[in-house]
Scaffold this active site. Structure first.
Site, PDB file in Angstrom:
ATOM      1  N   GLY A   1      27.691  90.439  44.925  1.00 37.08           N
ATOM      2  CA  GLY A   1      27.512  88.893  43.934  1.00 37.08           C
ATOM      3  C   GLY A   1      28.930  88.447  43.671  1.00 37.08           C
ATOM      4  CG  LEU A   2      30.549  84.765  42.550  1.00 38.46           C
ATOM      5  CD1 LEU A   2      30.625  83.277  41.830  1.00 38.46           C
ATOM      6  CD2 LEU A   2      32.188  84.822  43.782  1.00 38.46           C
ATOM      7  CB  SER A   3      34.311  89.476  39.677  1.00 38.90           C
ATOM      8  OG  SER A   3      34.702  90.423  38.857  1.00 38.90           O
ATOM      9  N   GLY A   4      31.504  89.346  38.174  1.00 36.72           N
ATOM     10  CA  GLY A   4      30.905  88.832  36.905  1.00 36.72           C
ATOM     11  C   GLY A   4      29.538  88.405  36.752  1.00 36.72           C
ATOM     12  CB  CYS A   5      27.611  87.606  39.583  1.00 38.52           C
ATOM     13  SG  CYS A   5      26.957  88.913  40.414  1.00 38.52           S
TER      14      CYS A   5
ATOM     15  CB  SER B   1      30.128  94.012  49.714  1.00 38.18           C
ATOM     16  OG  SER B   1      28.875  93.095  48.623  1.00 38.18           O
TER      17      SER B   1
ATOM     18  CB  SER C   1      28.714  96.833  37.422  1.00 41.46           C
ATOM     19  OG  SER C   1      29.323  96.769  38.518  1.00 41.46           O
TER      20      SER C   1
HETATM   21  S1  ADX Z   1      35.014  93.735  47.165  1.00 40.95           S
HETATM   22  O1  ADX Z   1      35.319  92.344  47.802  1.00 40.95           O
HETATM   23  O2  ADX Z   1      36.380  94.837  48.431  1.00 40.95           O
HETATM   24  O3  ADX Z   1      33.622  94.423  47.890  1.00 40.95           O
HETATM   25  P1  ADX Z   1      34.640  95.519  44.871  1.00 40.95           P
HETATM   26  O4  ADX Z   1      33.408  95.206  44.024  1.00 40.95           O
HETATM   27  O5  ADX Z   1      35.583  96.521  44.885  1.00 40.95           O
HETATM   28  O6  ADX Z   1      35.274  94.513  45.673  1.00 40.95           O
HETATM   29  O7  ADX Z   1      35.676  95.148  43.431  1.00 40.95           O
HETATM   30  C1  ADX Z   1      35.752  94.278  42.713  1.00 40.95           C
HETATM   31  C2  ADX Z   1      36.441  94.291  41.555  1.00 40.95           C
HETATM   32  O8  ADX Z   1      38.278  95.072  41.791  1.00 40.95           O
HETATM   33  C3  ADX Z   1      35.694  93.392  41.075  1.00 40.95           C
HETATM   34  O9  ADX Z   1      34.874  93.205  39.782  1.00 40.95           O
HETATM   35  C4  ADX Z   1      37.414  92.783  39.906  1.00 40.95           C
HETATM   36  O10 ADX Z   1      36.977  93.755  38.430  1.00 40.95           O
HETATM   37  C5  ADX Z   1      38.530  93.972  40.357  1.00 40.95           C
HETATM   38  N1  ADX Z   1      39.057  92.997  41.164  1.00 40.95           N
HETATM   39  C6  ADX Z   1      40.996  92.641  41.692  1.00 40.95           C
HETATM   40  N2  ADX Z   1      41.235  92.205  42.039  1.00 40.95           N
HETATM   41  C7  ADX Z   1      39.702  91.673  42.788  1.00 40.95           C
HETATM   42  C8  ADX Z   1      39.971  90.151  43.857  1.00 40.95           C
HETATM   43  N3  ADX Z   1      40.792  89.916  44.464  1.00 40.95           N
HETATM   44  N4  ADX Z   1      38.785  90.027  43.706  1.00 40.95           N
HETATM   45  C9  ADX Z   1      37.871  90.507  43.435  1.00 40.95           C
HETATM   46  N5  ADX Z   1      37.185  91.528  42.733  1.00 40.95           N
HETATM   47  C10 ADX Z   1      38.612  91.644  41.896  1.00 40.95           C
END
Ligand code: ADX
Length: 228
Positions: A28-32, A119, A35
């Site tokens: 899911g999106l960052s901050g969703c 992901s 974790s």
């Molecule tokens: S993934 O896209 O490769 O699966 P992953 O889960 O390892 O990402 O890392 C995501 C975390 O890295 C986010 O929660 C955020 O804190 C940080 N982050 C830094 N730059 C980015 C970006 N460009 N896109 C998404 N997350 C980022």
């Protein structure tokens, strides 16, 4: 395993076969809330004496999948550029590929592996599903879509990264300058803006219970492994 001969590495069968864990893959999106929910599930399972562990993006990107900038503190430029990972599509693909392999190792050791990564690419997640389910069974990979609208994640902005992305300081931030492909058929979908993480974690534990992943307790050595 069909390893091409020219690779010169041959699969070594192990004598002991352990009962497998499973991989619970939160996307899911960052901050969703991925974790936070994974950590709650970890807490609940530990309370029941179930062997489990959490892998999450922010932590793994400090070690195994560190960025070129982090690696350059200890390694030369060539090494750091070659093995360090950023957030372009291929780097994210390699991030998920490595985590998929690590998750499979934990799973084979009998551990319930709670993997929380943005992901964003469907194909990368499907590759992990393939790896884990072909080594084990269909239920060994549980995809959990932690679904919260972008505006909710952006309003939370726990690390201030959405703000930076909107200001143009992060070019390929997921949801802003880079796509997120939601799962088409996740085992579970959690609407994370409608309930608290502890309530959502119970849903995950109930699902694991339902599919029989919590019945056998800690890893046990069983029979000899068959040749692959
Ligand atoms: S993934 O896209 O490769 O699966 P992953 O889960 O390892 O990402 O890392 C995501 C975390 O890295 C986010 O929660 C955020 O804190 C940080 N982050 C830094 N730059 C980015 C970006 N460009 N896109 C998404 N997350 C980022």
């Amino acid at each position: 395993l069909n390893t091409p001969e020219k690779v010169n590495v041959v699969w070594h069968p192990h004598k002991v076969q352990r009962s497998r864990g499973c991989v619970v893959w939160f996307t899911g999106l960052s901050g969703c809330g991925k974790s936070t929910i994974a950590s709650e599930v970890d807490h609940l399972l530990h309370g029941r004496d179930v062997g489990c562990t959490v892998l999450d993006g922010d932590n793994v990107r400090h070690g195994l999948n560190a960025s070129p900038e982090i690696l350059s503190q200890s390694y030369d430029d060539n090494f750091s550029q070659r093995f360090g990972l950023g957030f372009g599509p291929v780097d994210r693909q390699e991030n998920i590929r490595r985590i998929g392999c690590v998750s499979e190792l934990f799973c084979a050791a009998g551990i319930i592996t709670l993997a929380a990564f943005v992901s964003p690419y469907r194909d990368d997640r499907d590759q992990v599903r393939k790896l884990v389910t072909q080594s084990g069974g269909k239920t060994d990979f549980v995809e959990v879509y932690v679904n919260a609208p972008l505006d909710v994640c952006e309003a939370r902005d726990p690390k201030g990264l959405y703000k930076k992305a909107r200001a143009g300081e992060i070019k390929n931030f997921t949801g802003i300058g880079s796509p997120y492909e939601p799962p088409l058929a996740p085992e579970l979908e959690l609407l994370s803006h409608t309930a608290t993480p502890d309530v959502l974690a119970v849903q995950v534990v109930n699902y694991l219970e339902q599919i029989g992943k919590l019945s056998s307790g800690s890893p046990t050595a069983t029979t000899e492994r068959e040749d692959r």
